[in-house]
Design an enzyme around this catalytic site. Structure first.
Site, PDB file in Angstrom:
ATOM      1  N   ALA B 241       0.776  -1.042  -0.027  1.00 17.53           N
ATOM      2  CA  ALA B 241       0.196   0.049   0.118  1.00 17.53           C
ATOM      3  C   ALA B 241       0.760   1.080  -0.016  1.00 17.53           C
ATOM      4  CB  ALA B 241      -0.823   0.068   1.252  1.00 17.53           C
ATOM      5  N   HIS B 242       0.148   2.499  -0.039  1.00 15.80           N
ATOM      6  CA  HIS B 242       1.068   3.788  -0.005  1.00 15.80           C
ATOM      7  C   HIS B 242       1.737   3.912   1.178  1.00 15.80           C
ATOM      8  CE1 HIS B 242      -2.975   5.845   1.003  1.00 15.80           C
ATOM      9  NE2 HIS B 242      -2.856   4.725   1.724  1.00 15.80           N
TER      10      HIS B 242
END
Lengths: 356, 356, 356
Positions: B241-242
């Protein structure tokens, strides 16, 4: 951290905040408190981040009035009620926009397909018979929009997306790269040791303002449709099986899987890697913590969990041995038995005392 | 089992081993001990595989000196210190190489993109504005290298890969088919019952010698970047994920998911299907066993696990009933209570004895 | 719900059933009991659905003889022994067929590739050297059929599928969108703190009548091949690692992962999101319930489970605390100790009585 140039007063006006300090101070990007430099604007989510904010080198800070009064090291502010929300709006100002419009010469568009105004259809996109693409929608390279698929206006379909099964998609929908919508549901009848395929005749209906991440699979229904209502947001690598319904504004984090025909309510939150069995009903406003396994209906709003916490592997191995014994250890009965024994002993002790 | 022809002495020279037997014996492929035929070379990982080695039909065996002395049925050997490592090197000798070079006429390359020397750019590849491709890098068909993306030298990008979000990728990086790098992070602010999208302005930075499997999603950061350090290896269907950071030489097996902003140390190993929550810190040299769920920081090196073992479903159902009762059964208190009861009984018994 | 027009007697003949009612009654689609209208044919799976069937508006019902006798509100039937199986066959009648044939001008086919009769090769498909496509097989747009890959007859390969690693695929195989077959296995040797890549020289062999969903990864073997036997069906987002063997007619639901070199028997069913460790052997006729974690061999047919059920999060947190204590609570010993204490007390009580 895109390069656009904005003055403090311009940004304040844009986000309906109160400018404080040097009104013509120029910033060219948004940044986190940690990484911000003098050409950045940053935001302070709450008083919890006061010391980070003091240490931050940002040229401008977006703050609440309370936070602003407590900061000594800064002089340029935009004061707002909800800095986090305002920050989310500002990201759109600093985002690099896709400005291409028109249809690339290499796109293959069936003559019967209807393409709206002001769209962008990228290289090697294939759009099939009777497909419809709404105004202002951007279809990135290599996307496949198959027979009968409809995509609404102001949409964004990223590269290598496959949309098939005559899916109907609303307005302002974002579908990220390599996702598959409308693929065949996993429907097979076992008979005489062989799996017999059920051709999937349903479709997928996706409402407005829906977001689907990359590498997701949203299958078409068997007879009826798979449905994602308005405002649903879905992260990457999520499986939505045939005939699932997901209620409006429900958020589904990465790696979740929803099995066939399950119905998830509105405003639910599924944290990462949750699994929902088939034919399950989940009420509105349910939150599942990460890696939860749902095998029965959830009829009441609330937060639910499953699984066991992390341990060092030695401890874990001993724990699991005991866990396996649980089936043969009548825990609550033992607890009652111990209470009973305790009272027997007290009775014996009082007998002994009385005979002293 | 590719067909290249090599003599025993050639191979021995190639892998710095000691040849024993018929030096001009020719093999044309590598094979496992089980499947090898006389035209194959195989390797014996350790003494554990002695009997498999004796039964093996390979024309040449790669062995340690100790193993060589114990084998009666074979006469052609290459003696080395670490047969498994040498085997891993030999696979490259027998691998079919991609020898195509140049740019296919159907590739769409923006005039501003910079393509290095001796690259291969396959059919229907799309390379955007300001993108950079380093020397000797191979980009397979249909890949999308979006605006501002940079890929270093000696790389391999397989078909249908999407690289976007201005990702910067180092040298000797391999990205397998249908993976998405730099897709938008899952960032939304809830406000008045609606999810408000945070445009993602960060990017992805990937070091040298990184390997990413097929169907992975590596999201761009929200403000700062998502980072994979040098030597990270990732299997298929993994979610990063980011704003995640993964330390150098960490290995992540298939189907793991790492939620936003978590930081994983160097030299870690995550077995298959582990889940790491957001904003978690994992130290260097941590190993997670399969399907582990990490919801808190791991500050010390070691091996960690979660979950419960497999049981037949009848036993499992009874176990889970007891598991659910655990909340209301004060286990450690009961254990102490039993000890206390035992001492009470002993005291009563001694009282009884003394009154005999 | 595709529009084809069929009379009751035509359909009855097609499915070898007994027509009852208005023989020239026309329907144009299949529908579920809930959604059916007068122009639909629906099916009643069993007597369990009698009241739904009475309420259903379908023009024709497919039923067993027993069910037919109990329905008062309907007059048009087709009576068969197994309505569900017959329904699965009828879906093929109402399915929209892909009628395109031939090779799109934009497909890139290596001169050495062999393409069978009556195939469809879609836009922007790339077919490599020495590849083989069997008769009647449909390859949708953007698929990549790499060097040396063979696909049998009557197959369906959807958009953005990547088949590489010289995979050999049988007849009547369906591969859904964005799946990767034959990608490189995750094989690395750790040496001196670095991961050394093992080039993967094995391939993938897929039998007849296999079905693979969307976004799956089926890796090629390291030396020997990864094998899917005849009749295997696989849902979406499934990982099959190098050198796995899956026995015939085994069904694998979405989001499962099978680690390297594991061997799964015939006629097994893996429910969603199960994980199987590497080098595991699973017998024939094994069923795993959802999210099961298999870390050891399963040598006997049967149903197996792992994990813990869902609870509200408060209850769950208390339960997990107790779960962690299990390692230090000798459950079965405690149970025995309690029995022992009970008998000691009885002995004391009898002593007391005898001394009255």
């Amino acid at each position: 951290m895109k390069s656009n140039q904005f003055q403090l007063d311009q940004l304040a006006q844009l986000i309906h905040g109160q400018p404080i300090g040097q009104l013509n101070y120029v910033v060219s990007g948004l940044a986190s408190l940690k990484q911000a430099q003098s050409h950045h604007i940053a935001y302070v989510k709450s008083e919890k981040f006061l010391s980070d904010a003091e240490a931050c080198k940002a040229g401008i800070l977006i703050v609440t009035s309370d936070v602003q009064k407590q900061l000594k090291n800064h002089s340029n502010f935009i004061v707002v009620d909800n800095p986090y929300l305002v920050f989310s709006q500002l990201t759109h100002t600093f985002e690099r926009k896709i400005t291409e419009r028109g249809i690339e010469a290499t796109a293959q568009i069936h003559p019967s397909a209807m393409i709206g105004e002001n769209t962008y259809i990228g290289h090697y996109v294939v759009i099939g018979e009777n497909a419809v693409i709404g105004d202002n929608t951007i279809i990135q390279s290599h996307a496949k929009i198959d027979y009968g698929v409809e995509v609404g206006r102001d949409g964004f379909i990223d590269s290598h997306v496959t949309i098939t099964g005559e899916a109907k998609i609303g307005d302002r929908v974002r579908v990220h790269a390599n996702t598959v919508i409308g693929g065949e549901g996993f429907g097979y009848v076992p008979y005489q040791g062989i799996w017999h395929r059920i051709a999937q005749l349903g479709s997928v209906r996706i409402g407005n303002d829906v977001r689907i991440g990359s590498n997701c699979s949203i299958d078409r229904g068997a007879l009826d449709d798979t449905i994602l209502e308005d405002g649903v947001i879905i992260d990457n690598l999520v499986q939505v099986a045939h005939n699932v319904t997901i209620g409006s504004n429900t958020a589904i984090a990465a790696k979740c899987g929803i099995a066939g025909s399950s119905v998830i309510g509105k405003n639910c939150i599924l944290a990462g890697a949750c699994g929902v069995s088939g034919h399950i009903k989940i009420a509105d406003n349910v939150t599942l913590t990460g890696m939860s396994m749902v095998t029965g209906n959830i009829l009441e709003a609330g937060t639910y969990s499953s699984g066991t916490g992390l341990m060092d592997s030695g401890h874990w191995r001993r724990t699991v041995v005991r866990f396996r014994q649980l089936a043969d250890v009548p825990l609550t009965k033992l607890a009652k038995q111990i209470d009973h024994i305790q009272s027997q002993i007290e009775s014996i002790e009082s007998t002994l005392k009385s005979r002293k």
